[in-house]
Design a protein around this motif. Structure first.
Motif, PDB file in Angstrom:
ATOM      1  N   GLY A 105      29.890  37.613  42.298  1.00  0.00           N
ATOM      2  CA  GLY A 105      30.652  38.840  42.401  1.00  0.00           C
ATOM      3  C   GLY A 105      31.773  38.855  41.390  1.00  0.00           C
ATOM      4  O   GLY A 105      31.719  38.157  40.369  1.00  0.00           O
ATOM      5  N   ARG A 106      32.826  39.640  41.668  1.00  0.00           N
ATOM      6  CA  ARG A 106      33.962  39.755  40.758  1.00  0.00           C
ATOM      7  C   ARG A 106      35.269  39.720  41.546  1.00  0.00           C
ATOM      8  O   ARG A 106      35.304  40.093  42.721  1.00  0.00           O
ATOM      9  CB  ARG A 106      33.910  41.047  39.939  1.00  0.00           C
ATOM     10  CG  ARG A 106      32.749  41.171  38.966  1.00  0.00           C
ATOM     11  CD  ARG A 106      32.891  42.454  38.152  1.00  0.00           C
ATOM     12  NE  ARG A 106      33.973  42.373  37.173  1.00  0.00           N
ATOM     13  CZ  ARG A 106      34.821  43.362  36.894  1.00  0.00           C
ATOM     14  NH1 ARG A 106      34.761  44.509  37.572  1.00  0.00           N
ATOM     15  NH2 ARG A 106      35.750  43.220  35.970  1.00  0.00           N
ATOM     16  N   VAL A 107      36.331  39.321  40.863  1.00  0.00           N
ATOM     17  CA  VAL A 107      37.691  39.394  41.402  1.00  0.00           C
ATOM     18  C   VAL A 107      38.444  40.405  40.554  1.00  0.00           C
ATOM     19  O   VAL A 107      38.586  40.226  39.336  1.00  0.00           O
ATOM     20  CB  VAL A 107      38.399  38.028  41.360  1.00  0.00           C
ATOM     21  CG1 VAL A 107      39.821  38.159  41.907  1.00  0.00           C
ATOM     22  CG2 VAL A 107      37.616  36.986  42.147  1.00  0.00           C
ATOM     23  N   THR A 108      38.916  41.482  41.184  1.00  0.00           N
ATOM     24  CA  THR A 108      39.575  42.557  40.444  1.00  0.00           C
ATOM     25  C   THR A 108      40.839  43.011  41.156  1.00  0.00           C
ATOM     26  O   THR A 108      41.084  42.663  42.318  1.00  0.00           O
ATOM     27  CB  THR A 108      38.641  43.779  40.294  1.00  0.00           C
ATOM     28  OG1 THR A 108      38.417  44.358  41.591  1.00  0.00           O
ATOM     29  CG2 THR A 108      37.310  43.384  39.673  1.00  0.00           C
ATOM     30  N   ALA A 154      34.148  37.799  36.742  1.00  0.00           N
ATOM     31  CA  ALA A 154      32.903  37.469  37.436  1.00  0.00           C
ATOM     32  C   ALA A 154      32.850  35.988  37.823  1.00  0.00           C
ATOM     33  O   ALA A 154      33.442  35.127  37.169  1.00  0.00           O
ATOM     34  CB  ALA A 154      31.710  37.818  36.556  1.00  0.00           C
ATOM     35  N   PHE A 155      32.113  35.711  38.886  1.00  0.00           N
ATOM     36  CA  PHE A 155      31.852  34.323  39.287  1.00  0.00           C
ATOM     37  C   PHE A 155      30.418  34.209  39.785  1.00  0.00           C
ATOM     38  O   PHE A 155      29.814  35.177  40.259  1.00  0.00           O
ATOM     39  CB  PHE A 155      32.836  33.856  40.366  1.00  0.00           C
ATOM     40  CG  PHE A 155      32.802  34.667  41.628  1.00  0.00           C
ATOM     41  CD1 PHE A 155      31.923  34.382  42.663  1.00  0.00           C
ATOM     42  CD2 PHE A 155      33.670  35.750  41.783  1.00  0.00           C
ATOM     43  CE1 PHE A 155      31.897  35.141  43.813  1.00  0.00           C
ATOM     44  CE2 PHE A 155      33.650  36.517  42.947  1.00  0.00           C
ATOM     45  CZ  PHE A 155      32.760  36.207  43.963  1.00  0.00           C
ATOM     46  N   LEU A 239      24.254  35.913  47.985  1.00  0.00           N
ATOM     47  CA  LEU A 239      25.339  36.632  48.647  1.00  0.00           C
ATOM     48  C   LEU A 239      26.184  37.293  47.569  1.00  0.00           C
ATOM     49  O   LEU A 239      26.805  36.616  46.749  1.00  0.00           O
ATOM     50  CB  LEU A 239      26.195  35.657  49.462  1.00  0.00           C
ATOM     51  CG  LEU A 239      27.523  36.188  50.010  1.00  0.00           C
ATOM     52  CD1 LEU A 239      27.288  37.330  51.001  1.00  0.00           C
ATOM     53  CD2 LEU A 239      28.318  35.063  50.668  1.00  0.00           C
ATOM     54  N   LYS A 240      26.181  38.627  47.554  1.00  0.00           N
ATOM     55  CA  LYS A 240      26.978  39.362  46.595  1.00  0.00           C
ATOM     56  C   LYS A 240      28.255  39.845  47.275  1.00  0.00           C
ATOM     57  O   LYS A 240      28.194  40.563  48.270  1.00  0.00           O
ATOM     58  CB  LYS A 240      26.196  40.540  46.023  1.00  0.00           C
ATOM     59  CG  LYS A 240      25.003  40.113  45.160  1.00  0.00           C
ATOM     60  CD  LYS A 240      24.370  41.306  44.444  1.00  0.00           C
ATOM     61  CE  LYS A 240      23.278  40.842  43.488  1.00  0.00           C
ATOM     62  NZ  LYS A 240      22.677  41.986  42.746  1.00  0.00           N
ATOM     63  N   ILE A 241      29.389  39.444  46.727  1.00  0.00           N
ATOM     64  CA  ILE A 241      30.665  39.761  47.367  1.00  0.00           C
ATOM     65  C   ILE A 241      31.750  39.908  46.300  1.00  0.00           C
ATOM     66  O   ILE A 241      31.850  39.068  45.392  1.00  0.00           O
ATOM     67  CB  ILE A 241      31.042  38.683  48.403  1.00  0.00           C
ATOM     68  CG1 ILE A 241      32.324  39.046  49.130  1.00  0.00           C
ATOM     69  CG2 ILE A 241      31.118  37.307  47.763  1.00  0.00           C
ATOM     70  CD1 ILE A 241      32.603  38.187  50.346  1.00  0.00           C
TER      71      ILE A 241
END
Length: 248
Positions: A105-108, A154-155, A239-241
């Motif tokens: 997913g991403r951290v925004t 993204a990670f 798992l998309k988060i």
């Protein structure tokens, strides 16, 4: 002027007294309740915070969201550790036990901009429901790690699926669950904590749709928005988060 502590305690006492009146509680029942509370003084230290978390932690997380616009927060639980290894794209697990799980997913921020440099902590149980650092045979470099988020936000991390497990229930906390007609099981879940300069720390969990105990979590921590339906990719569950952080 009353302090905040005074106001909260006064309201708590008032609420308890109202419940006692409403249910016509007898002196014998009152003494039995006091006797039950005394069991906590003879039990392990963790019993008091365990019961408090079991009954109230999820509510505090919900209250926090009244003041946030980002991702939904959730319980931290008792198994978070500060000192964990930094990871690139894989969390170290014990052998090949457990089905493979990919977390991505991403951290925004609230505007969708990447939060470069954010620290993403991930921890979860092994395939038997145990946490590293809390058993002698599970060192702290297993089933947990810290990912530093890059410029895209993204990670992509590989690990294994966690398992459901019971909270300690051979003491007063478990006895209280029995009074409430509830079991001691937590559904399988993954913990996350995101820290970044200039942003509110974000702590949450991810649960799995269709998983055992998701509909009857003993600490009542499951929220619909935190239940995910993993995709299948090359024999692994995905798992998309995404994590959207609120400004400090």
């Amino acid at each position: 002027m009353s302090t905040r502590s005074e106001l909260v305690i006064q309201d708590l006492v008032k609420a308890v007294r109202e419940v006692l009146w409403r249910h016509d509680v007898t002196f014998e029942e009152y003494r039995a309740a006091v006797g039950f509370l005394m069991k906590y003084t003879k039990g392990p230290e963790f019993e008091v915070p365990l019961t408090c978390d079991m009954l109230f932690n999820a509510t505090i997380s919900d209250i926090e969201m009244k003041h946030r616009k980002g991702s939904i927060s959730n319980l931290e639980g008792p198994y978070f550790l500060e000192a964990v290894p930094e990871i690139a794209d894989r969390i170290k697990t014990r052998g090949e036990q457990g089905d493979e799980l990919i977390i991505e997913g991403r951290v925004t921020d609230l505007a969708g901009n990447a939060v470069e440099g954010a620290q993403l902590y991930i921890w979860h149980s092994d395939s038997q429901g145990f946490y590293s650092g809390f058993r002698e045979d599970l060192p702290t470099d297993l089933y947990r790690g810290r990912k530093v988020i890059g410029p895209t936000g993204a990670f992509h991390v590989r690990t294994t699926m966690p398992a459901p497990y019971t909270i300690p229930h051979d003491g007063p906390s478990g006895e209280l669950l029995g009074f409430l007609g509830r079991h001691p099981w937590r559904p399988a879940h993954v913990h996350f904590k995101v820290r970044a300069a200039g942003f509110v720390e974000h702590t949450t969990q991810a649960y799995f749709a269709g998983g055992q105990w998701v509909d009857s979590d003993c600490v009542e921590g499951v929220r619909p928005a935190l239940v995910h339906e993993p995709e299948e990719r090359g024999g692994a569950k995905v798992l998309k988060i995404n994590f959207v952080l609120d400004p400090a």
